[in-house]
Design a protein around this motif. Structure first.
Motif, mmCIF file in Angstrom:
data_model
loop_
_atom_site.group_PDB
_atom_site.id
_atom_site.type_symbol
_atom_site.label_atom_id
_atom_site.label_comp_id
_atom_site.label_asym_id
_atom_site.label_seq_id
_atom_site.Cartn_x
_atom_site.Cartn_y
_atom_site.Cartn_z
ATOM 1 N N GLY A 159 26.534 47.881 11.599
ATOM 2 C CA GLY A 159 27.455 47.868 10.470
ATOM 3 C C GLY A 159 27.702 49.258 9.922
ATOM 4 O O GLY A 159 28.835 49.625 9.586
ATOM 5 N N THR A 160 26.646 50.059 9.845
ATOM 6 C CA THR A 160 26.794 51.436 9.391
ATOM 7 C C THR A 160 27.653 52.249 10.348
ATOM 8 O O THR A 160 28.525 53.018 9.924
ATOM 9 C CB THR A 160 25.404 52.092 9.260
ATOM 10 O OG1 THR A 160 24.615 51.337 8.348
ATOM 11 C CG2 THR A 160 25.514 53.518 8.769
ATOM 12 N N GLY B 72 27.443 47.502 -0.017
ATOM 13 C CA GLY B 72 27.456 48.074 1.320
ATOM 14 C C GLY B 72 26.402 47.451 2.217
ATOM 15 O O GLY B 72 25.549 46.667 1.779
ATOM 16 N N THR B 73 26.464 47.792 3.490
ATOM 17 C CA THR B 73 25.568 47.200 4.486
ATOM 18 C C THR B 73 24.104 47.471 4.169
ATOM 19 O O THR B 73 23.257 46.573 4.227
ATOM 20 C CB THR B 73 25.899 47.756 5.881
ATOM 21 O OG1 THR B 73 27.272 47.489 6.192
ATOM 22 C CG2 THR B 73 25.036 47.099 6.941
ATOM 23 N N PHE B 74 23.767 48.716 3.805
ATOM 24 C CA PHE B 74 22.371 49.041 3.529
ATOM 25 C C PHE B 74 21.884 48.388 2.247
ATOM 26 O O PHE B 74 20.696 48.086 2.108
ATOM 27 C CB PHE B 74 22.186 50.560 3.451
ATOM 28 C CG PHE B 74 21.724 51.164 4.755
ATOM 29 C CD1 PHE B 74 20.488 50.852 5.273
ATOM 30 C CD2 PHE B 74 22.536 52.018 5.460
ATOM 31 C CE1 PHE B 74 20.059 51.390 6.486
ATOM 32 C CE2 PHE B 74 22.128 52.568 6.660
ATOM 33 C CZ PHE B 74 20.886 52.259 7.172
ATOM 34 N N ALA B 75 22.774 48.165 1.286
ATOM 35 C CA ALA B 75 22.373 47.463 0.065
ATOM 36 C C ALA B 75 21.981 46.022 0.388
ATOM 37 O O ALA B 75 20.980 45.509 -0.124
ATOM 38 C CB ALA B 75 23.508 47.493 -0.956
ATOM 39 N N SER C 42 28.674 58.959 2.050
ATOM 40 C CA SER C 42 27.700 58.197 1.262
ATOM 41 C C SER C 42 26.775 57.386 2.155
ATOM 42 O O SER C 42 25.558 57.357 1.958
ATOM 43 C CB SER C 42 28.427 57.268 0.277
ATOM 44 O OG SER C 42 29.175 58.011 -0.659
ATOM 45 N N ILE C 43 27.343 56.719 3.161
ATOM 46 C CA ILE C 43 26.519 55.840 3.987
ATOM 47 C C ILE C 43 25.624 56.650 4.924
ATOM 48 O O ILE C 43 24.508 56.236 5.235
ATOM 49 C CB ILE C 43 27.400 54.846 4.772
ATOM 50 C CG1 ILE C 43 26.561 53.636 5.205
ATOM 51 C CG2 ILE C 43 28.059 55.493 5.983
ATOM 52 C CD1 ILE C 43 27.379 52.463 5.660
ATOM 53 N N CYS D 76 29.935 51.115 12.319
ATOM 54 C CA CYS D 76 31.332 50.660 12.211
ATOM 55 C C CYS D 76 32.050 51.360 11.067
ATOM 56 O O CYS D 76 33.232 51.690 11.173
ATOM 57 C CB CYS D 76 31.365 49.147 12.004
ATOM 58 S SG CYS D 76 30.945 48.181 13.467
ATOM 59 N N VAL D 77 31.335 51.598 9.965
ATOM 60 C CA VAL D 77 31.936 52.325 8.849
ATOM 61 C C VAL D 77 32.249 53.759 9.276
ATOM 62 O O VAL D 77 33.304 54.312 8.920
ATOM 63 C CB VAL D 77 30.997 52.313 7.635
ATOM 64 C CG1 VAL D 77 31.541 53.196 6.517
ATOM 65 C CG2 VAL D 77 30.808 50.889 7.121
ATOM 66 N N ILE D 78 31.357 54.374 10.046
ATOM 67 C CA ILE D 78 31.621 55.724 10.555
ATOM 68 C C ILE D 78 32.840 55.710 11.467
ATOM 69 O O ILE D 78 33.687 56.612 11.420
ATOM 70 C CB ILE D 78 30.387 56.272 11.293
ATOM 71 C CG1 ILE D 78 29.195 56.379 10.336
ATOM 72 C CG2 ILE D 78 30.692 57.632 11.914
ATOM 73 C CD1 ILE D 78 27.900 56.802 11.006
ATOM 74 N N GLY D 79 32.959 54.658 12.308
ATOM 75 C CA GLY D 79 34.143 54.531 13.147
ATOM 76 C C GLY D 79 35.413 54.384 12.339
ATOM 77 O O GLY D 79 36.461 54.955 12.683
ATOM 78 N N ASP D 80 35.336 53.628 11.236
ATOM 79 C CA ASP D 80 36.493 53.513 10.345
ATOM 80 C C ASP D 80 36.863 54.867 9.756
ATOM 81 O O ASP D 80 38.041 55.152 9.503
ATOM 82 C CB ASP D 80 36.197 52.530 9.211
ATOM 83 C CG ASP D 80 36.196 51.086 9.695
ATOM 84 O OD1 ASP D 80 36.619 50.857 10.840
ATOM 85 O OD2 ASP D 80 35.763 50.198 8.935
#
Length: 780
Positions: A206-207, A140-143, A409-410, A209-213
């Motif tokens: 990036g984080t 993931g992005t934070f990793a 999770s993110i 964008c995952v929330i938007g998804d």
């Protein structure tokens, strides 16, 4: 106790001086380090390790590969529901709104684009390259960002001080040319404030964008699946389709609080059945309608497609890119599986099934050029239509569930690293740590999903919005992996640049196409990203500014020592846990507290919670302790370390007390070593757990045992008297000389977020009956 302004402070610490009051043993001596816990608390065993080292049996890998099908491939697996219908060239209408039959050459060109896009991005880039860029098995992005932080002087958490930069875990070896190049890149990132902020901004985007998804995936998946009703019953109105979709979405979000533990076992069989069905239907359509469709593997059809359609072909890329939505899930959900398991499930099951599905739909379109808008359901043989409708709806719900869980999770990772307002996190499974539920995020996602579905009402419009966040995350991943190739993997520069330029060019081409659709609802995900990025950056920036203020206003150790063993007040039985973000020095809240209270507990522990840029901290390394002042002060410093995937300790008090007792015993043994070394000129004698191992006299052993036992009894008596949690309740305000923008961010926006977020006592799981809050106003 609420102050309207800051109280006057005792002399501040000189950052370049020693701290004569902090001791690692009962013997009074100055420390050789500026701080006694800063460096130790910022590293754990194996922290420099960057990649997953799971050694699993073949049977276990095969089982994980099967389980990964239900968790990872729901999103990308349901893309055949809407890809062809969302491709502009194939779905044109005339002036009267009637669909124009698609050209056979355009069908072949779009299929060729889908084939090579699926091959290059999910299969080659993610499955065989990006998966290796994991952070101890986490993706993931934070990793990626935490991996870069550990190999450069880039701080994520506010209480990672400047001394962290010199830790061995953060250093690179310099024996070879690639390593020297990596060091130069590392130094460039460290020296450029702009690059550090840019890297953080990219990670936050990036984080977001995952929330938007997480909003758009349930909307487009469920609406596409339910649209099958209208194909079978054309007289049905779109209002009914939208209403049923909204009802399914509401039910889906309402059951999130139950967790996915019980229904999780059905995910893999259901998605496996979905893949098998679309593959078999694809084979059926290929054989029945156009066996020559395999000529689309010739990349020449891509060239002729763009030559013939030019601008329209470029616009059509915004629909083709929907075929790879969900590719990021292979990397983001890596922690639950393994690299080998995902590579097997992708290469030998998901990828070939999707290829057969898209090729079969294209073969069907070669005979039904005017039915592109209903390609998926219209291409299903009538005898299996309704069973496939049920399977498609189930697959859409599972795809939505997986994306919602990924958002939980993110967001949890973001909160752990201080980049998101505190929310309530509920662990829904006693078996699987990663299964969590965040009520506030869940209801916000539900509201946004319902609004998007009810207002747009069409998969083509939602598809226009969907592609923006999908490709943005891919571009960000490519950028970060390229940095990791040079700085962490120390690959040849040519190799890293080839990866970045090749895949970056492909993704930027798609990104330019989806940006073209901004007027056609493509602005929706950008609005999501803008709002959530503002929230995250405001929270991160203000918390970091507050920490800087705490550092500059910490109390002098000489001031503390000057108070005497009773700290100038009455000491009453009990233990006070004073929470502070400072890993070194005495926090200002302590001085404020003793100036306003006539009594203090007999044992004081300064507790600093640190979130390290690692996935998890082993429980045996969770707590570090050191004494503050002489033993008669009964004052300790405690660092509690968590990784961004760690949850809190429900038995924190028991863990702390056992650690304190162990520390007292080890401290006594260390004191004996120093005494013997000073008298005998050597350190051949040692003590372990209060018992003499070699040499020495029994009188010294008994003295150390008695000293340790006396302090342990004092700790136990204090605990029996009660434990009080002391937290600061600080209102942050901007100073008058601050800019208008800074005043708005801190005084208005941050204050609003803080009032509507979870309190620090709740996030730390502090018992309210044992809570003491100290009110202060800080002007920063």
């Amino acid at each position: 106790m609420e102050d309207t302004q800051e109280q006057s402070k005792p002399p501040l610490d000189d950052p370049d001086s020693t701290s004569p009051g902090e001791h690692s043993s009962p013997i009074t001596r100055p420390m050789k380090r500026v701080d006694s816990l800063d460096e130790e608390s910022s590293r754990i065993r194996g922290m420099a390790r960057s990649f997953s080292t799971k050694n699993l049996s073949k049977t276990t890998i095969a089982l994980l590969a099967f389980q990964s099908i239900g968790v990872i491939y729901g999103d990308i697996g349901t893309s055949p529901l809407y890809v062809y219908a969302s491709t502009y060239v194939l779905n044109k209408t005339d002036a009267d709104g009637n669909y124009i039959p698609a050209l056979h050459e355009d069908i072949l060109g779009v299929l060729c684009l889908i084939i090579y896009t699926l091959t290059l991005v999910p299969l080659i880039k993610y499955c065989h390259i990006v998966l290796r860029a994991n952070d101890n098995g986490n993706g993931g992005t934070f990793a990626l960002y935490s991996l870069i932080c550990r190999h450069a002087r880039i701080n994520l958490a506010s209480n990672q001080g400047p001394d962290d930069r010199d830790l061995s875990s953060y250093q690179l070896d310099l024996p070879s040319r690639p390593a020297k190049r990596a060091a130069k890149l590392k130094e460039f990132l460290e020296s450029s404030r702009f690059m550090r902020h840019l890297l953080l901004t990219v990670a936050l985007i990036g984080t977001c964008c995952v929330i938007g998804d997480g909003v758009l995936t349930p909307s487009i998946s469920v609406l596409s699946a339910v649209s099958g009703i209208k194909v079978s019953t054309p007289s049905l109105s779109q209002d009914v389709v939208v209403g049923v979709s909204v009802a399914i979405l509401i039910v889906l979000f309402c059951v999130q609080r139950l967790g996915t533990d019980k229904v999780g076992y059905s995910f893999a069989p259901a998605i496996s059945l979905w893949f098998i069905c679309i593959a078999l239907i694809g084979v059926y359509n290929i054989v029945k309608f156009d066996p020559t469709i395999f000529k689309a593997f010739n990349p020449y059809y891509i060239y002729t497609f763009f030559k013939r359609n030019k601008h329209d072909g470029w616009v059509s890329l915004g629909g083709v890119v929907l075929a790879i939505t969900g590719s990021e899930a292979m990397f983001a959900d890596l922690a639950h599986f393994s690299v080998g398991a995902i590579q097997i499930s992708c290469s030998f099951f998901a990828y070939p099934s999707l290829l057969l599905a898209y090729i079969g739909q294209a073969a069907w379109l070669m005979k039904h050029e005017d039915m592109v808008s209903t390609t998926f359901y219209s291409s299903i043989p009538k005898p299996v239509y309704w069973p496939m409708f049920v399977v498609a709806t189930a697959a859409a719900v599972i795809a939505s569930q997986a994306m919602i869980s990924a958002v939980f999770s993110i967001v949890d990772q973001s909160m752990a690293l201080g980049c998101f307002p505190r929310c309530k996190v509920i662990h829904t499974s006693s078996k699987y740590e990663g299964q969590i539920y965040i009520p506030e995020v869940n209801w916000i996602l539900m509201l946004l999903c319902v609004i998007v579905t009810a207002s747009l009402r069409d998969t083509v419009k939602i598809g226009n919005a969907y592609g923006v966040t999908v490709v943005a995350v891919m571009v960000i991943t490519t950028m970060m992996v390229t940095l990791i190739m040079v700085m962490v993997w120390q690959k040849p520069l040519v190799f890293a640049l080839a990866f970045g330029i090749f895949f970056g060019a492909i993704e930027l081409l798609y990104f330019s196409s989806v940006l073209y659709k901004i007027p056609q609802y493509g602005w929706i995900p950008l609005a999501f990203v803008a709002v959530f990025s503002t929230i995250m950056y405001t929270w991160y920036y203000t918390r970091k500014e507050a920490f800087k203020y705490e550092v500059s206003n910490k109390l002098s150790m000489n001031w503390l020592l000057g108070l005497g063993s009773n700290l100038g007040i009455v000491r009453v039985p009990g233990i006070a846990l004073i929470y502070t973000e400072l890993p070194q020095g005495v926090p200002g809240i302590f001085g404020h507290l003793i100036n306003n209270l006539p009594a203090m507990h007999s044992t004081l522990v300064l507790v600093c919670v640190k979130h390290l840029p690692v996935p998890r901290v082993p429980r045996e390394e969770r707590i570090l302790l050191r004494r503050v002042g002489p033993p008669t002060y009964h004052m300790y410093r405690c660092a509690v370390r968590y990784g961004y995937n760690d949850s809190g300790d429900h038995d924190f008090e028991a863990l702390l007390m056992s650690s304190l007792e162990e520390f007292v015993r080890a401290e006594a043994a260390g004191a004996l070593d120093l005494q013997l070394a000073s008298t005998n000129g050597s350190n051949e004698n040692s003590v372990l757990g209060g018992s003499l191992v070699t040499g020495g006299s029994n009188s010294i052993t008994l003295e150390i045992d008695a000293r340790a036992q006396g302090q342990i009894e004092h700790l136990r008596h204090a605990r029996d008297s009660g434990i009080v949690y002391v937290l600061g309740h600080t209102n942050l305000k901007c100073s008058e000389k601050s800019s208008v923008l800074r005043k708005f961010v801190i005084n208005d926006l941050y204050s609003f977020l803080r009032r509507n977020s979870r309190s620090s006592s709740d996030s730390l799981e502090v018992p309210h009956t044992n809570l003491l809050q100290v009110g202060m106003v800080r002007y920063i």
